[in-house]
Design a protein around this motif. Structure first.
Motif, PDB file in Angstrom:
ATOM      1  N   PHE A 208      28.910  36.888  25.982  1.00 40.62           N
ATOM      2  CA  PHE A 208      29.463  36.297  27.190  1.00 40.62           C
ATOM      3  C   PHE A 208      30.215  35.038  26.785  1.00 40.62           C
ATOM      4  CE2 PHE A 208      30.181  34.993  31.323  1.00 40.62           C
ATOM      5  CZ  PHE A 208      29.634  33.771  31.620  1.00 40.62           C
TER       6      PHE A 208
ATOM      7  N   ASP B 265      32.542  31.182  38.794  1.00 34.29           N
ATOM      8  CA  ASP B 265      31.989  32.291  39.571  1.00 34.29           C
ATOM      9  C   ASP B 265      30.494  32.475  39.382  1.00 34.29           C
ATOM     10  OD1 ASP B 265      34.962  34.120  38.726  1.00 34.29           O
ATOM     11  OD2 ASP B 265      34.560  32.945  40.529  1.00 34.29           O
TER      12      ASP B 265
ATOM     13  N   PRO C  52      29.392  33.502  47.151  1.00 33.55           N
ATOM     14  CA  PRO C  52      30.197  32.863  48.208  1.00 33.55           C
ATOM     15  C   PRO C  52      29.288  32.352  49.330  1.00 33.55           C
ATOM     16  CG  PRO C  52      30.984  35.082  47.716  1.00 33.55           C
ATOM     17  CD  PRO C  52      29.717  34.908  46.974  1.00 33.55           C
TER      18      PRO C  52
ATOM     19  N   GLN D 160      26.854  44.905  32.837  1.00 30.87           N
ATOM     20  CA  GLN D 160      27.432  43.590  33.105  1.00 30.87           C
ATOM     21  C   GLN D 160      27.017  43.093  34.486  1.00 30.87           C
ATOM     22  OE1 GLN D 160      28.533  42.236  30.645  1.00 30.87           O
ATOM     23  NE2 GLN D 160      29.945  43.454  29.432  1.00 30.87           N
ATOM     24  N   PHE D 161      27.002  43.978  35.463  1.00 31.86           N
ATOM     25  CA  PHE D 161      26.600  43.558  36.802  1.00 31.86           C
ATOM     26  C   PHE D 161      25.142  43.118  36.828  1.00 31.86           C
ATOM     27  CE2 PHE D 161      30.609  44.370  38.160  1.00 31.86           C
ATOM     28  CZ  PHE D 161      30.801  44.708  39.497  1.00 31.86           C
TER      29      PHE D 161
ATOM     30  N   GLU E 190      44.433  35.137  37.936  1.00 34.13           N
ATOM     31  CA  GLU E 190      43.128  35.190  37.295  1.00 34.13           C
ATOM     32  C   GLU E 190      42.586  36.619  37.201  1.00 34.13           C
ATOM     33  OE1 GLU E 190      40.344  32.544  38.993  1.00 34.13           O
ATOM     34  OE2 GLU E 190      38.815  33.001  37.491  1.00 34.13           O
TER      35      GLU E 190
ATOM     36  N   SER F 245      33.446  42.896  31.441  1.00 34.35           N
ATOM     37  CA  SER F 245      32.950  41.728  30.749  1.00 34.35           C
ATOM     38  C   SER F 245      32.142  40.965  31.785  1.00 34.35           C
ATOM     39  CB  SER F 245      34.107  40.881  30.237  1.00 34.35           C
ATOM     40  OG  SER F 245      34.852  40.397  31.322  1.00 34.35           O
ATOM     41  N   LEU F 246      31.287  40.093  31.306  1.00 37.85           N
ATOM     42  CA  LEU F 246      30.451  39.354  32.248  1.00 37.85           C
ATOM     43  C   LEU F 246      31.297  38.458  33.159  1.00 37.85           C
ATOM     44  CD1 LEU F 246      27.715  38.782  33.319  1.00 37.85           C
ATOM     45  CD2 LEU F 246      27.223  37.371  31.335  1.00 37.85           C
ATOM     46  N   PRO F 247      32.296  37.748  32.644  1.00 40.42           N
ATOM     47  CA  PRO F 247      33.126  36.945  33.553  1.00 40.42           C
ATOM     48  C   PRO F 247      33.802  37.798  34.624  1.00 40.42           C
ATOM     49  CG  PRO F 247      33.535  36.291  31.288  1.00 40.42           C
ATOM     50  CD  PRO F 247      32.644  37.478  31.234  1.00 40.42           C
TER      51      PRO F 247
ATOM     52  N   ALA G  12      32.581  40.608  35.833  1.00 40.83           N
ATOM     53  CA  ALA G  12      31.515  40.991  36.770  1.00 40.83           C
ATOM     54  C   ALA G  12      31.220  39.843  37.726  1.00 40.83           C
ATOM     55  CB  ALA G  12      30.257  41.385  36.008  1.00 40.83           C
ATOM     56  N   LEU G  13      31.122  38.635  37.185  1.00 37.23           N
ATOM     57  CA  LEU G  13      30.836  37.477  38.042  1.00 37.23           C
ATOM     58  C   LEU G  13      31.953  37.265  39.058  1.00 37.23           C
ATOM     59  CD1 LEU G  13      29.422  35.025  35.363  1.00 37.23           C
ATOM     60  CD2 LEU G  13      28.183  35.933  37.322  1.00 37.23           C
ATOM     61  N   HIS G  14      33.182  37.448  38.604  1.00 32.74           N
ATOM     62  CA  HIS G  14      34.310  37.230  39.504  1.00 32.74           C
ATOM     63  C   HIS G  14      34.362  38.297  40.590  1.00 32.74           C
ATOM     64  CE1 HIS G  14      38.097  35.364  40.605  1.00 32.74           C
ATOM     65  NE2 HIS G  14      38.638  36.560  40.683  1.00 32.74           N
ATOM     66  N   THR G  15      34.015  39.510  40.204  1.00 28.48           N
ATOM     67  CA  THR G  15      34.030  40.602  41.170  1.00 28.48           C
ATOM     68  C   THR G  15      32.947  40.401  42.226  1.00 28.48           C
ATOM     69  OG1 THR G  15      34.797  42.063  39.420  1.00 28.48           O
ATOM     70  CG2 THR G  15      33.919  43.113  41.387  1.00 28.48           C
ATOM     71  N   ILE G  16      31.811  39.842  41.804  1.00 24.28           N
ATOM     72  CA  ILE G  16      30.712  39.628  42.747  1.00 24.28           C
ATOM     73  C   ILE G  16      30.948  38.375  43.589  1.00 24.28           C
ATOM     74  CG2 ILE G  16      28.243  39.098  42.909  1.00 24.28           C
ATOM     75  CD1 ILE G  16      27.902  40.710  40.278  1.00 24.28           C
ATOM     76  N   ASN G  17      31.351  37.300  42.920  1.00 29.98           N
ATOM     77  CA  ASN G  17      31.402  35.999  43.594  1.00 29.98           C
ATOM     78  C   ASN G  17      32.797  35.473  43.882  1.00 29.98           C
ATOM     79  OD1 ASN G  17      28.629  35.791  43.544  1.00 29.98           O
ATOM     80  ND2 ASN G  17      28.584  34.701  41.593  1.00 29.98           N
ATOM     81  N   GLY G  18      33.751  35.942  43.133  1.00 29.69           N
ATOM     82  CA  GLY G  18      35.078  35.351  43.248  1.00 29.69           C
ATOM     83  C   GLY G  18      35.840  35.865  44.460  1.00 29.69           C
ATOM     84  N   PRO G  19      36.994  35.293  44.715  1.00 24.64           N
ATOM     85  CA  PRO G  19      37.756  35.658  45.909  1.00 24.64           C
ATOM     86  C   PRO G  19      38.553  36.947  45.791  1.00 24.64           C
ATOM     87  CG  PRO G  19      38.879  33.905  44.734  1.00 24.64           C
ATOM     88  CD  PRO G  19      37.602  34.149  43.998  1.00 24.64           C
TER      89      PRO G  19
ATOM     90  N   ASN H  20      36.440  39.571  47.675  1.00 23.91           N
ATOM     91  CA  ASN H  20      35.766  39.048  48.868  1.00 23.91           C
ATOM     92  C   ASN H  20      36.751  38.541  49.914  1.00 23.91           C
ATOM     93  OD1 ASN H  20      33.158  39.633  47.943  1.00 23.91           O
ATOM     94  ND2 ASN H  20      33.121  37.752  46.728  1.00 23.91           N
TER      95      ASN H  20
END
Lengths: 433, 732
Positions: free
Chosen positions: A172, A187, A191, A228-229, B618, B641-643, B645-652, B655
């Motif tokens: 990571f 991130d 949200p 990854q999720f 981004e 990649s983990l970034p 995944a994080l963006h897909t879950i939390n990023g705009p 969402n």
């Protein structure tokens, strides 16, 4: 600073390689109980990208002709008989912690090939991409904690990656530059208005989708995405884990001791991550590919500057060792400092040195490493390993042994081929206590 | 003995050897008075014994004070090392057995390299005979080519064995005069170096005997005197059983693919259904999801040739030009930091125009190679502005136009291929007199210094000839003529290889720009056939695209059969391919009905229409778009990649779109559509199909659990999951 070849490392090695299929088998292995009880739990690998000149850092030759010995002089350290570059002021006071191997030798003098060899212990092959230490450790470890089992600070290095192991063993990368005021790992927070139940429902719905649809079989895409999720959800749910990434939380005095440079703050971040439970961190420091103006690059960075590679590394590494020792973590942590090769003994016409893999140096410290010694030596001009040559395969076997990983353990690739963690070599017994 | 000598004479006078492998031809030690040729007989001995390998004397500074050229690429330097250096002790003409070059490898004295030439063995005798004859330089015998037999070997099962034979064709005589050149052939199996590409799959010993250890297709490399060749080895993947009779066949592509499937005993998956075909070919040709109405119309169409007509229609759409210009942009490295925004825009515009007009590939190549002028106005001139200097130009041109990675030949002859330092620096010299600033023009001066001679390199067509003309303004033209000639062995092959990779998911050669004898294609005859087909159709790219996409191989389902689950390269089934970054971004826009912010460009700009890789985004970065500041040979791998995944879950990225009041979901919620209707509409637009009854039931239950205030959130979550599902995110 770019490397001389400028080639995108990620792509270089895919010479007919197997595609990065996920591994049902490796994932099953992951769920076994944690790593062996003998062996260091943690590792920080400081990668000096570009190939640091051994003759100007850790293996100086003051008696060689001027065009070989260069501008720097050796200076005494706290260990009688061990001298390193005069500009490593602080590291010189803690060489009792360090095992210095001066007889590394490799036939590979190209960046990608040399990097792959040093970071995996395998010479690059057209058939298969091998995983690096952090990914293997992650695969052996079983379910790690909340933090990713393998973190790259700050950027992803394609040669220190997961090879044929599943995508969940990929490091990571925190990205960015930890020394910048606006540094943050993005991130990490859900949200506004999203509670755990909502995240959970999304997880469930996604699993439902793939289960109901018969269209795309279980394979690389789904396995990597799921892994990854899963990792992401664990991280999001842990405030403590997220705080580990926040270097801004450290006291300014501590940050200054590491140095407000990329390497300095990266080492600080590595320490925080290890403290928070991440077992393997790779710190990448670019800019060691000094084909020209080597003494300016190593000492000052730019004329009159304070950005020389050596002083910056000196502050970062010595502070890291100090802090790890003070907290007791150094007993459980292997610290490795190395690059892909050394540099030419004879200075070139651009006042620099070119690639030289036939002799170079590597540092090991921490845990069960026997510090305060030099292993092997190079000849009078630093051209060849004169005594006790050590290949990258030997080094790999030693690293795995120190980490408590069986070097002859086998993993399976996607098409059922068994591959050993390390292809042979000899452990450097002198490094071990 | 007499028979052998007689045959030798006959061959010599006839001039051309007719030997086939298996016939025993005289080797030097069998002849009455052996005349040992240094270059073609002594050097192979040293190579076979490993003396001049990169880890021994062939290393940059040699070993133990003795340096040979890597794998023997510089015979003159090797001769000097052996005969003249070290006070002549390496070679002792009075007492040949005392020569160091014999004593050390025979372990008569300490030798770190161990025993390399057994005393009295063939190699030892050859070197000894050469020394005894006065260590002559020779040099009037040169290798023309090698013939390896077999080139492909099929074995029915594991444990099978076969032997490789290597025949070398030499020309002997004064090379400068055409008179009295004799051609001879010799079985050189004894001196060829054999290496298994995959040691776990095959074992090959020093005599060329091959044992197969794993099923499938693999290769063995053969090297002799700077020439290299590959032998393909095949063992059926599935044991026993008969090959399916009558595999579907639409064109010559299928002939080749099916033949390999038969040899490997791989079952093929059936033809994919209409809905999946439409979605697949839309995404592959124009990078756009089909509208539900378009899909329904296609399914209802009864015409037998509807798939071909669909393909024709897609080739004419403007999005075809967008998508394929994007792919070109990755290859040609169109980005604004090096080219400036104006240059990047001009170059992209030119390329897009070529795709839209279907400009023949050879015309495009010539134009790009030769264009001069203001890079901001003359799009193709930017081709020359991408590399920073002549050497980078040589590497860039050879990779793009020829699919050859020339880099290794900078410092020594390429160890895996036939390219020499002369080729590398000679090609650089061709491009040395080019000014690469904003105004591209030819200049009067500029040389590339050849590292071995220390003098300006002579311009050279790699692997072919030195350029004789002193007029530097013609050098690039001569290269362009050679490169785009229909008989050039590289140009068409790399072009079709790239097209194949874009459509099938994996090149016939991988990496796609690494064509070399030691990196054989999975289907060598198919690659040749596609290349010849392209060349004979005026280098019409659409023709090749059409040929591939209308083949049965392309149209197979991606669902595995028993026996082909692990196939990732023989086209027994379609590969599941994650959508490329730009295509995925646009697909998300289409499904959610909300545009993606791309740099400062107007809302609604499709990602596939971007000309510059530096447009800020981004999600595009996280999805792994090619930055174009270096090579990006692999297709953009959104393998996660983990970034990301994080963006897909939390990023705009997702969402914000799902919550947008102008988006598809929000608009549907203002109508009277019930959950089932909403679910169906999303399935149709995202997956080009209706939900099954089981799926409808499942979503009915899952969404009903939320009360009216939670209905919006529940539907957003449903959409989020849809956008992350494998069926949406992949081309299957």
């Amino acid at each position: 600073m770019r490397r001389c070849d400028g080639v995108n490392r990620r792509e270089f090695l895919r010479i007919g390689s197997l595609s990065a299929f996920g591994l049902g088998v490796a994932d099953a292995l992951r769920r076994r109980t944690a790593a062996a009880d003998d062996g260091l739990r943690n590792c920080i690998l400081i990668w000096l990208d570009g190939g640091p000149s051994h003759l100007d850092t850790f293996d100086l030759k003051p008696d060689a002709p001027a065009e070989v010995r260069g501008d720097f002089s050796p200076a005494a350290s706290d260990v009688p008989g061990i001298q390193i570059c005069e500009h490593f002021h602080r590291l010189a006071t803690m060489m009792h912690r360090v095992c210095l191997v001066r007889s590394m030798t490799s036939p590979l003098g190209e960046h990608n090939l040399g990097s792959h060899y040093m970071l995996t212990g395998y010479q690059p092959s057209p058939v298969i991409e091998y995983p690096s230490y952090g990914s293997v450790a992650a695969a052996c470890r079983g379910d790690a904690g909340v933090l990713p089992a393998y973190v790259a600070v700050p950027s992803f290095n394609a040669h220190a990656a997961n090879g044929y192991l599943s995508g969940s063993m990929r490091p990571f990368a925190v990205g960015g530059d930890p020394s910048k005021p606006d540094f943050r790992v993005k991130d990490l927070d859900a949200p506004a208005g999203f509670d755990a139940a909502r995240l959970d429902r999304r997880r469930q719905f996604l699993a439902d989708f793939d289960r109901l649809s018969a269209q795309v079989e279980e394979g690389a895409f789904r396995q990597t995405r799921d892994a990854q999720f899963e990792q992401a959800y664990r991280l999001i749910a842990s405030p403590a884990a997220k705080r580990a990434f926040n270097v801004g939380e450290e006291r300014p005095a501590v940050r200054q001791r590491y140095g407000m440079s990329r390497i300095g703050q990266s080492c600080l971040l590595a320490r925080r991550l290890i403290e928070a439970g991440c077992p393997f961190v790779t710190v990448t420091d670019n800019g060691w590919d000094t084909h020209g103006q080597i003494y300016r690059e190593l000492k000052e960075g730019y004329v009159g500057g304070y950005a020389g590679k050596i002083p910056l590394l000196d502050a970062a590494l010595s502070t890291l060792l100090d802090e790890l020792a003070a907290s007791g973590l150094l007993d459980e942590t292997l610290v490795i400092v190395m690059g892909e090769f050394g540099r030419t003994p004879k200075l070139n016409t651009a006042a620099g040195r070119d690639h030289w893999p036939r002799a170079f140096s590597v540092l090991l410290a921490g845990g069960s490493v026997r510090g305060g010694q030099v292993v092997g030596s190079s000849d009078a001009r630093g051209e060849n390993a004169a005594d006790r040559p050590v290949s990258p395969t030997d080094l790999a076997r030693t690293i795995y042994t120190l980490l408590g990983i069986d070097p002859d353990r086998e993993f399976q690739t996607a098409d059922g081929r068994p591959v050993r963690v390390s292809p042979g070599g000899q452990v450097i017994r002198e490094c071990l206590t | 003995m007499f028979e052998h000598a007689a045959r030798c004479v006959i061959i010599a006078t006839v001039g051309i050897a007719t030997a086939a492998p298996g016939i025993e031809l005289p080797t030097p030690s069998q002849q009455p008075n052996p005349i040992v040729d240094f270059e073609t007989q002594v050097i192979p001995v040293l190579t076979k014994a490993g003396c001049n390998s990169g880890s021994c004397h062939g290393a940059a500074i040699g070993r133990g004070g003795f340096k040979l050229s890597l794998l023997g690429y510089d015979p003159q330097a090797d001769y000097d090392s052996l005969v003249s250096e070290f006070e002549g002790r390496r070679v002792n003409q009075v007492r040949p057995e005392k020569s160091l070059v014999l004593r050390k490898p025979a372990l008569d004295i300490d030798h770190e390299g161990g025993l390399r030439l057994k005393p009295g063995g063939d190699g030892f005798r050859i070197v000894r005979d050469w020394i005894a004859a006065g260590a002559p330089r020779g040099g009037d015998r040169r290798l023309l080519k090698i013939e390896v037999a077999p080139t492909t070997q099929w074995l029915p099962d594991l444990g099978g064995q076969f032997s490789i034979k290597v025949l070398a064709h030499f020309a002997t005589g004064d090379q400068r005069s055409a008179v009295s050149i004799q051609q001879t052939s010799e079985d050189v199996t004894r001196w060829a170096v054999f290496t298994a590409t995959d040691p776990a799959a095959t074992r090959v010993d020093s005599s060329g005997a091959v044992t197969v250890l794993r099923r499938g297709q693999t290769s063995v490399m053969v090297r002799f005197l700077g020439e290299v060749a590959a032998v393909t080895v095949m063992v059926p993947i599935n044991e026993g059983g008969d090959a399916p009779a009558n595999r579907p066949l639409a064109n010559f592509v299928d002939e080749h693919v099916n033949r390999t499937l038969d040899a490997l005993r791989l079952p093929h998956s059936p033809r994919t259904d209409d809905r999946i075909f439409v979605r697949r070919v839309y995404l592959d040709l124009i990078g756009v999801l089909p509208d539900p109405a378009e899909v329904d119309a296609f399914v209802a169409d009864r015409a037998a040739d509807k798939r071909q007509r669909l393909v024709e229609g897609l080739l004419d759409r403007s999005e075809f030009a967008d998508l394929w210009a994007l792919k070109w942009g990755d290859l040609l490295r169109i980005e604004s930091r090096r080219l400036q925004p104006e240059g990047a825009a001009a170059f992209h515009s030119y390329i897009r125009d070529c795709v839209a007009k279907n400009t023949p590939l050879d015309v495009m190549a010539r134009t790009m190679l030769l264009a001069t002028g203001d890079g901001y106005a003359v799009g193709p001139a930017n081709f020359s502005r991408v590399p920073r200097d002549a050497r980078e130009a040589a590497e860039h041109v050879s990779r793009v136009m020829l699919g050859v990675r020339l880099q290794c030949a900078n410092c020594h002859n390429h160890p895996l291929d036939r390219w020499t330092q002369d080729d590398y620096h000679g090609l650089a010299a061709v491009f040395a007199r080019v000014d690469r600033s904003r105004e591209v023009k030819l200049v009067a001066r500029g040389d590339v210094i050849h590292p071995r001679t220390g003098r300006p390199a002579v311009p050279r067509i790699p692997g072919d000839r030195f350029i004789e003309s002193p007029d530097a303004t013609t050098w690039r033209d001569q290269f362009a003529d050679w490169a785009t000639s229909p008989v050039n062995p590289f140009f068409a092959r790399v072009a079709v290889n790239r097209i194949w990779r874009e459509l099938m998911g994996r090149g016939l050669v991988e990496p796609v720009d690494d064509l070399r004898a030691t990196n054989p294609a999975t289907h060598p005859e198919l690659l040749d056939a596609l290349a010849a087909d392209l060349a004979s159709h005026r280098f019409d790219v659409r023709h090749t695209v059409r040929t591939v996409v209308t083949s049965e191989a392309y149209q197979r389902s991606s669902v595995s059969q028993s026996g082909n689950r692990a196939d990732d390269r023989f086209c027994s089934k379609a590969l599941v391919r994650p959508l490329a970054a730009h295509v995925l971004i646009d697909a998300v826009v289409k499904v959610t009905g909300v545009t993606e912010r791309l740099g400062d460009l107007p809302g609604g700009t499709p990602a596939i229409s971007l000309g510059d890789s530096r447009v800020a985004s981004e999600p595009l970065d996280l999805l792994g778009r090619c930055s174009r500041d270096a090579e990006c040979s692999a297709a953009t791998a959104s393998s996660g990649s983990l970034p990301l995944a994080l963006h897909t879950i939390n990023g705009p990225w997702l969402n914000a779109k799902l919550a947008d009041p102008a988006g598809r979901l929000a608009r549907l919620l203002t109508t009277s559509a019930d959950n089932a209707a909403i679910v169906t509409e999303f399935y149709l637009i995202a997956l080009s199909r209706r939900p099954t009854q089981a799926e409808l039931n499942h979503w009915h239950d899952g969404l009903a659990a939320a009360d009216s205030s939670g209905r919006v959130a529940a539907l957003q979550d449903f959409c989020w999951a849809l956008l992350n599902s494998a069926e949406f995110g992949c081309n299957h």
